[in-house]
Design an enzyme around this catalytic site. Structure first.
Site, PDB file in Angstrom:
ATOM      1  N   GLU A 170       7.793   0.238  16.000  1.00 12.84           N
ATOM      2  CA  GLU A 170       8.757   0.792  15.067  1.00 12.84           C
ATOM      3  C   GLU A 170       8.884   2.286  15.342  1.00 12.84           C
ATOM      4  OE1 GLU A 170       8.580  -1.808  11.107  1.00 12.84           O
ATOM      5  OE2 GLU A 170       6.664  -0.821  11.518  1.00 12.84           O
ATOM      6  N   GLU A 179       3.592  -5.334  12.323  1.00 18.20           N
ATOM      7  CA  GLU A 179       2.611  -4.247  12.209  1.00 18.20           C
ATOM      8  C   GLU A 179       1.533  -4.743  11.270  1.00 18.20           C
ATOM      9  OE1 GLU A 179       0.359  -1.660  10.807  1.00 18.20           O
ATOM     10  OE2 GLU A 179       2.085  -0.787   9.767  1.00 18.20           O
ATOM     11  N   THR A 210      -3.136  -9.376   9.124  1.00 20.35           N
ATOM     12  CA  THR A 210      -3.084 -10.100  10.392  1.00 20.35           C
ATOM     13  C   THR A 210      -2.969 -11.600  10.185  1.00 20.35           C
ATOM     14  OG1 THR A 210      -4.312  -8.352  11.518  1.00 20.35           O
ATOM     15  CG2 THR A 210      -4.333 -10.523  12.544  1.00 20.35           C
ATOM     16  N   CYS A 250      -3.347   1.329   6.484  1.00 21.03           N
ATOM     17  CA  CYS A 250      -3.767   0.599   7.683  1.00 21.03           C
ATOM     18  C   CYS A 250      -4.273   1.532   8.768  1.00 21.03           C
ATOM     19  CB  CYS A 250      -2.609  -0.251   8.208  1.00 21.03           C
ATOM     20  SG  CYS A 250      -1.103   0.675   8.540  1.00 21.03           S
ATOM     21  N   ASN A 288       0.803  -1.230   0.000  1.00 24.72           N
ATOM     22  CA  ASN A 288       0.000   0.000   0.000  1.00 24.72           C
ATOM     23  C   ASN A 288       0.833   1.275   0.000  1.00 24.72           C
ATOM     24  OD1 ASN A 288       0.742  -0.750   2.675  1.00 24.72           O
ATOM     25  ND2 ASN A 288      -0.844   0.571   3.512  1.00 24.72           N
TER      26      ASN A 288
END
Length: 480
Positions: A461, A248, A228, A282, A150
């Site tokens: 992160e 993530e 996920t 996201c 993305n």
């Protein structure tokens, strides 16, 4: 036709199998290039190169490593237009978005971590008259970085830069759906003088290439951004091998609009947080909860501003929403729109595929879509759609809004709109979200930790958290 290559040991090389995958331009639906269909043998070659390069790279000072990373950042800036064009073509996003967000943020990732490693301090603890304890953080070794489709270059560099900064060597896999800017980064790394083997970029599918990275015993840590379900499978593989993990994952993010907010600002930013990058971020706020006294006013303003969201050719300057990344993903989002109808939702806007004239006639375009009258616990409001689909829901009390916001399995981000500072702090701390924005969205400070709660991931992160992830602590105790 553009044919990409792997970047292994400082060289651009063909996949050992000789096999390639088609690369499709989402705006046209046409194949425009090919990328390596790499497998375990290519990954093994990349790991060998990284292991050979590791002793010299980790022995360099943070300042020396940082100079090279800052040079890569400057080269990204110098090639902004070329990279933005490639990102837009590969992903389907508006060229204007790639110019102002994806490519500049990729450059800032290298610049920030190229300088941050110099300020990564050693901790010391004195036991008076007894001993001095100090902590040394060593680079963990060869690491694997796997990034999504993305925000291709932005998230790819977000992982690579801190790993290189602390002295790790990297085997990285970009998404096979959007590989172009990772390939161009290979060329820029050569130009910047990055030593051979320090960064290796291997193209291929998740099962064929990504799984080999996770399984390889020479790779000591994995940083992954993606879905996920994939993260869960990755963790099953990595856990018995005792690999360090940063995941993530997905999000189903709430956007809470209180009656005392600046309504015009809330509506304008909510349009952006709903539909930026075709809703394929996201962090997009796909569940908008509005306090009932201003529900109708917010809805009217939101729908009014939505009319300016032109769906069009990503190369046109006034396009606000480009193509979804693939036909398969378009069909997935259309299935969720069908589901929302079945669950009793009222369609307020959009809901249909868009057919454009000319070169984009076969592209994967979708109208920005808005539903209301859906319960907070229906599938549409619980599952990640990852497209330009949002729901509007009125709430009556603060507790109700918090309960509904926290009702999903995800906990990545949330947004709060209010002018009441006390409420802002109170609600933010009650939300099960790794990131909470108040009266803004997608604001980024690279010094802060980034990551999700619940099924949105593990680890953090950004900032010192990223530098810590790619290192392992050693305590040294010296008797006085």
């Amino acid at each position: 036709m553009l044919q990409l290559q792997n970047y292994i040991n400082g060289q651009l090389v063909a996949p050992l199998s000789g096999r390639y995958l088609d690369n499709i331009e989402p705006a046209t639906g046409q194949v425009y290039g090919q990328l390596p269909d790499s497998g375990p043998a290519d990954v093994a070659a990349a790991v060998r190169a990284a292991e050979a390069a590791l002793p010299a790279w980790r022995a360099r000072s943070a300042e020396e490593r940082g100079r090279i990373l800052v040079k890569i950042a400057a080269l990204i800036d110098a090639n902004l237009e070329r990279l933005a064009q490639a990102e837009s073509r590969d992903n389907g996003k508006p060229l204007s978005l790639a110019r102002v967000m994806d490519i500049p943020r990729a450059a800032s990732n290298f610049h920030f971590f190229g300088t941050a490693a110099e300020h990564f301090a050693t901790e010391a603890h004195v036991q008076e008259g007894v001993a001095l304890n100090y902590t040394v953080r060593h680079p963990i070794g060869v690491v694997g970085c796997i990034s999504p489709w993305n925000l291709p270059l932005y998230l790819f560099t977000w992982k690579i830069a801190p790993a290189l900064a602390v002295g790790c060597c990297v085997v990285a896999k970009p998404s096979e759906i959007t590989p172009a800017t990772a390939f161009l980064l290979s060329e820029l790394c050569q130009e910047a003088g990055l030593p051979a083997g320090v960064l290796n970029i291997v193209h291929g599918t998740g099962p064929g290439c990504g799984q080999a990275i996770v399984e390889h015993p020479g790779i000591k840590a994995i940083s992954f951004t993606g879905g996920t379900a994939t993260g869960r499978q990755l963790a099953r593989t990595a856990a018995p091998l005792f690999k360090k993990l940063s995941l993530e994952l997905g999000g189903k993010n709430p956007n809470l609009v209180f009656a005392d907010c600046d309504l015009a600002a809330a509506a304008a930013t909510s349009i952006r947080s709903s539909f930026a990058n075709q809703g394929q971020i996201c962090l997009c706020g796909s569940r908008i909860f509005i306090e009932r006294p201003v529900y109708e006013e917010f809805k009217a303003e939101f729908l009014r501003q939505l009319k300016a969201q032109k769906v069009g050719d990503p190369l046109e300057a006034d396009t606000k929403q480009g193509a979804l990344v693939s036909e398969a993903h378009l069909n997935k989002v259309l299935d969720y729109i069908k589901l929302a109808h079945e669950e009793g939702g009222t369609l307020l806007a959009g809901g249909h595929r868009v057919t454009l004239p000319g070169r984009c006639a076969e592209g994967y375009f979708l109208e920005p879509t808005v539903f209301e009258n859906l319960p907070h616990d229906c599938r549409t409001n619980q599952e990640e759609i990852f497209g330009p689909v949002v729901t509007l829901t009125p709430f009556d009390t603060e507790d109700e809004a918090i309960t509904w916001a926290n009702s999903t399995d995800y906990g990545l981000s949330a947004t709060i709109w209010t002018t009441n500072l006390t409420r802002a702090h109170r609600v933010a701390q009650a939300l099960h979200s790794g990131i909470v924005w108040v009266n803004t969205w997608l604001h980024r400070d690279l010094r802060t930790p980034f990551g999700g709660m619940k099924n949105s991931g593990m680890g953090r992160e950004g900032g010192l958290e990223a530098l810590r992830f790619f290192t392992e602590a050693q305590n040294v105790c010296v008797k006085l």
